[in-house]
Design an enzyme around this catalytic site. Structure first.
Site, mmCIF file in Angstrom:
data_model
loop_
_atom_site.group_PDB
_atom_site.id
_atom_site.type_symbol
_atom_site.label_atom_id
_atom_site.label_comp_id
_atom_site.label_asym_id
_atom_site.label_seq_id
_atom_site.Cartn_x
_atom_site.Cartn_y
_atom_site.Cartn_z
ATOM 1 N N ASP A 46 0.803 -1.230 0.000
ATOM 2 C CA ASP A 46 0.000 0.000 0.000
ATOM 3 C C ASP A 46 0.829 1.271 0.000
ATOM 4 O O ASP A 46 0.336 2.324 0.418
ATOM 5 C CB ASP A 46 -0.936 -0.001 1.215
ATOM 6 N N HIS A 241 -3.601 -11.086 -0.203
ATOM 7 C CA HIS A 241 -3.026 -10.838 1.133
ATOM 8 C C HIS A 241 -3.955 -11.392 2.207
ATOM 9 O O HIS A 241 -4.673 -10.661 2.862
ATOM 10 C CB HIS A 241 -2.712 -9.352 1.333
ATOM 11 N N ASP A 310 1.302 -7.023 2.697
ATOM 12 C CA ASP A 310 0.409 -5.929 3.119
ATOM 13 C C ASP A 310 1.173 -4.782 3.761
ATOM 14 O O ASP A 310 0.640 -4.034 4.582
ATOM 15 C CB ASP A 310 -0.673 -6.447 4.080
#
Length: 424
Positions: A46, A241, A310
């Protein structure tokens, strides 16, 4: 003065410590060797969301060589031997029915610009071949995954457009229902089921993703959706994930029966490092992440396992896996536990490459199939922020606008019409 027994005891302890150190070094050396031969592909990172939140996507204000308040930067990527990354084009659920599509396009754009700004580090990738090519050039293959079906605004045209922009997987939901699919919170009881899994439009979407070659990501969906998609899809699916439910019974993780169905579908589960999904608590360590790898291998074989850290999307990560530089330590731990070179290589990247190639093969086999242009029924998406252009409407005028009369005006009109008919 030490006695003879004390001396021998000290020497034995030193010998054991040296042997342990040499063994650890051997596992790490083997891990680095394997990572030089097979690309490490991670399913979910992210960093793009961090770029939005910290810099409002102003890359001119960012130096990814020196950025130090994220899990991810270029030096950490290189130390971690991260060969390919699916970067998440994520926007929160509260953008649904508002500006989710625009914000998602902006996240796609920032990933493209990141690759353009650092071409020596990143190679934009859209295929299995691109991953292999980037690995041979010692660059990180950079792919895009859209995290959450709300980003599509329930539009197959938007799905296809995002594919043309380079998106290669779609996570069907984030932590909210869409107008066509239920999310994992339904299983926890925190949200009601709206569709008993997938709606009819949701099933259309699965077939269209197969047709265009978009990987279907089942992280975040309800268990009912997992099973429906595994039954419906013509291609293997991914969990980008997620971890093993039997090890940590969190509804974001994958139950054993679903793991076996993933094996039958020749898909992949990419293990998440978020503490809450590793131990169902605030704390975790590297060894406990490896427990998930072991469990998935024992239940469904090594051929369905991958890495889905993640990073930069969670606030708590395990000790020993503090950032993306630490992947080699996890690989070394798997080797210490007796994983073979072939099993480690499968988890590193061979499994994902196989899945990707099969998705591409299914796409190519459907080349003669026309795009699905049947829109979602308007009543399933009707809200104050959505217009109805293109949908059938009653009594449109010549400009395409709906003729609208107040109840009083309608009564007067009908009365007048009746009087005129009577007089004639």
């Amino acid at each position: 003065m030490l006695s003879g027994g004390s001396v021998w005891g000290t020497l034995l302890a030193l010998s054991c410590a040296l042997k342990l150190s040499l063994t650890q070094d051997e596992h790490m050396n083997n891990a680095l060797r394997l990572m030089s031969e097979t690309p490490l592909i991670d399913g979910h990172n992210d960093l793009p969301w961090q770029l939005r939140m910290k810099f409002n996507n102003q890359l001119n204000k960012v130096d990814l060589y020196t950025l130090n308040n994220t899990h991810t930067n270029i030096p950490k990527i290189r130390e971690g031997r991260l060969a390919a990354q699916f970067w998440a084009a994520y926007v929160p659920c509260d953008t649904q029915y508002k500006d989710a599509a625009r914000q998602t396009l902006e996240q796609i754009d920032v990933i493209h610009r990141m690759c353009m700004k650092y071409p020596e580090a990143f190679m934009f990738a859209t295929s299995s071949k691109d991953i292999v090519d980037a690995f041979s050039q010692n660059r990180t293959a950079s792919l895009i995954g859209v995290e959450g079906g709300h980003s599509l605004d329930s539009s197959l045209g938007t799905l296809r457009t995002m594919y043309h922009l380079g998106v290669r997987y779609l996570t069907l939901t984030h932590s909210c229902n869409t107008p066509w699919a239920d999310n994992w919170l339904v299983d926890s009881g925190a949200e009601p089921s709206q569709h008993n899994g997938l709606s009819e439009f949701g099933k259309q979407l699965i077939f269209e993703m197969n047709r265009i070659g978009m990987l279907i990501d089942l992280a975040h969906v309800s268990e009912k959706v997992m099973n429906q998609v595994l039954d419906l899809s013509k291609a293997p699916v991914i969990f980008s994930h997620s971890s093993a439910y039997a090890v940590c019974p969190h509804k974001r993780n994958v139950p054993d029966d679903v793991l076996r169905k993933v094996q039958n579908k020749r898909g992949i589960v990419m293990v998440n490092f978020y503490n809450d999904y590793v131990t169902c608590s605030n704390t975790a360590n590297l060894s406990q992440v490896a427990d998930h790898f072991d469990h998935i291998k024992n239940v469904a074989g090594h051929s369905i396992i991958g890495f889905g850290g993640d990073y930069d999307g969670v606030g708590r990560v395990p000790g020993g896996l503090e950032d993306v530089s630490k992947y080699p330590a996890l690989v070394a731990e798997l080797l210490r536990r007796g994983w073979t070179d072939a099993e480690v290589k499968a988890a590193l990247g061979d499994n994902l490459l196989r899945v990707f190639r099969e998705v591409e093969r299914v796409r190519d086999s459907l080349n003669d199939t026309t795009p699905d242009d049947l829109p979602i029924p308007y009543e399933e998406v009707k809200n104050d922020c959505r217009t109805s252009y293109g949908y059938p409407v009653p009594n449109p005028d010549s400009a395409g606008r709906i003729l609208s009369l107040s109840p009083l005006a309608l009564v007067l009109t009908l009365t007048l019409s009746s009087l005129l008919s009577w007089s004639l």
